[in-house]
Design a protein around this motif. Structure first.
Motif, PDB file in Angstrom:
ATOM      1  N   ALA A 197     -44.157   5.089  24.216  1.00 30.39           N
ATOM      2  CA  ALA A 197     -44.998   3.758  24.377  1.00 30.39           C
ATOM      3  C   ALA A 197     -43.937   2.766  24.105  1.00 30.39           C
ATOM      4  O   ALA A 197     -44.141   1.784  24.926  1.00 30.39           O
ATOM      5  CB  ALA A 197     -46.107   3.921  23.366  1.00 30.39           C
TER       6      ALA A 197
ATOM      7  N   GLN B 244     -45.376  -0.277  26.284  1.00 32.10           N
ATOM      8  CA  GLN B 244     -46.927  -0.128  26.719  1.00 32.10           C
ATOM      9  C   GLN B 244     -47.839  -0.975  25.659  1.00 32.10           C
ATOM     10  O   GLN B 244     -49.001  -1.079  25.693  1.00 32.10           O
ATOM     11  CB  GLN B 244     -47.582   1.452  26.528  1.00 32.10           C
TER      12      GLN B 244
ATOM     13  N   HIS C 222     -52.663   2.594  26.506  1.00 29.13           N
ATOM     14  CA  HIS C 222     -52.192   3.986  26.776  1.00 29.13           C
ATOM     15  C   HIS C 222     -52.799   4.243  28.103  1.00 29.13           C
ATOM     16  O   HIS C 222     -53.866   4.000  28.643  1.00 29.13           O
ATOM     17  CB  HIS C 222     -52.892   4.925  25.658  1.00 29.13           C
TER      18      HIS C 222
END
Length: 412
Positions: A168, A173, A200
């Protein structure tokens, strides 16, 4: 699949008429019938029982929108009934009533909230029709019961692990939302707290309560902090706000215990502010007392250096730890944030109101600004203003929103 009260209540909510249902359990039949009569005169369907076991059966069979529970009953007492409701994932409004002292009533309310129940209010005995009407009206307009239930099957998601978080971070993200903080006196914008979220690709938006603890004891916490600072400072530097105002708009950033172990933390923060042309005096770092306690000597050194450079420091969730007062004296804080639990329970709890009042007075005596979190009603604002609390923050003012929404709403 197990048929929980929460699931049945959700089905019931979509099918029910506009008439709300009140279910009462009280071992004093006269009191129970009085409550029932008042509720019916106010337009509610109402039923009453003296038997806690029968009450619990009716919760499943009749599916009430509101329940009123007496604390003092033979056999199963009201606290046990509340605990049983929590086990059954009851998500509707709960009223606690009893003739015991207000401290016991308040404690029962706190216990029920910590079990996940939505306590609409406390009804001390003896009560008046106006007391009952006010509580029922609160239940009628309160929509919090729609927000607390987790999606069915959410608990079946695989646990978040370090590799997921590493990916991530590598794929950028994480993103930020901002929650406004306003001046209590006039409601003008005082600051913006940056709050991290994780977008996500499969699960959607994940909130920090699900991943921060996993990161806290790893080197990835430093990487996340760096990304958050860069995003927040870059966004903040582009706002159309006065930099020379006597009441400048501040940017608040949360700092973790892990970051306080970083020997070059201060230099990294200073470089980022210079890069984004943000005055250190407009940046507040928020940390909890437990963060500062983890490495007390190192924390004192780093936080003092930040203050020397002009940054502000806020002790978050003040009043909830065992050593809040010690940390307040020991570390160079410039602001106290009153924990939201005291503010949110203040309307029903005299003790909570006294705690909030004492913290605000403590801040004044030490020359510190005070911010009250958890503002979720007009009552909370009206309570805090005459106390001289400096700032307010909470859903009644604004939920955390994206940066573009902040610009539009506040014209900055």
């Amino acid at each position: 699949m197990k048929d929980t009260v929460m699931q049945r209540s959700s089905q019931h909510s979509s099918q029910q008429s506009d008439t709300q249902r009140l279910l009462i359990v009280d071992d004093d039949e006269l009191v129970g019938r009085t409550l029932e009569l008042i509720a019916k005169r106010e337009g509610y369907e109402a039923r009453v029982t003296c038997d806690p076991d029968r009450f619990l059966d009716l919760v499943g069979e009749w599916q009430p929108d509101i329940v009123a529970i007496d604390l003092v009953m033979p056999g199963m007492d009201g606290v046990q009934v509340l605990a049983e409701l929590a086990k059954r994932e009851f998500r509707q409004c709960v009223i606690i009533t009893s003739g015991v002292g207000h401290r016991v009533l308040d404690a029962a309310g706190r216990s029920a909230r910590e079990h996940g129940l939505h306590i609409a209010g406390i009804l001390p005995k003896p009560f008046t029709r106006d007391d009952v009407r006010a509580l029922l009206n609160r239940c009628g307009v309160d929509d919090k019961t729609e927000t607390v239930a987790e999606p069915v099957g959410a608990s079946a998601e695989p646990a978040i692990d370090i590799e997921m978080l590493r990916d991530a971070l590598a794929n950028r993200q994480f993103f930020l939302e901002y929650q406004p903080k306003v001046h209590c006196a006039d409601g003008s914008l005082a600051g913006l707290e940056a709050l991290v979220r994780w977008r996500h690709p499969e699960r959607g938006v994940i909130y920090p309560g699900s991943f921060i603890e996993v990161l806290e004891d790893t080197e990835l916490m430093g990487e996340l902090t760096s990304q958050v600072m860069d995003m927040a400072l870059a966004w903040f530097s582009g706002l159309n706000i006065s930099r020379d105002s006597e009441r400048p708009v501040m940017l608040s950033l949360n700092i973790s215990a892990r970051c306080l172990e970083d020997e070059v933390l201060v230099e990294r923060i200073a470089r980022r502010c210079r890069r984004h042309k943000v005055d250190p005096g407009q940046v507040i770092f928020e940390l909890t007392e437990t963060s500062a306690m983890r490495h007390p000597v190192r924390s004192l050194e780093l936080l003092t250096r930040l203050r020397v450079m002009g940054f502000q420091l806020s002790i978050d969730d003040f009043g909830t730890g065992f050593s809040s007062m010690l940390q307040l004296v020991r570390l160079p804080f410039s602001e106290i944030k009153v924990d939201k639990s005291f503010v949110m329970s203040g309307e029903q709890s005299e003790e909570s109101r006294k705690v909030v009042r004492s913290i605000v007075e403590l801040g004044k005596s030490l020359g510190l600004r005070t911010t009250a979190e958890g503002i979720e009603s007009q009552w909370a604002l009206d309570f805090l203003r005459p106390l001289g609390c400096d700032f307010c923050q909470g859903y009644f003012i604004s939920r955390p929103v994206d940066g573009d929404t902040i610009r539009e709403r506040w014209n900055i």
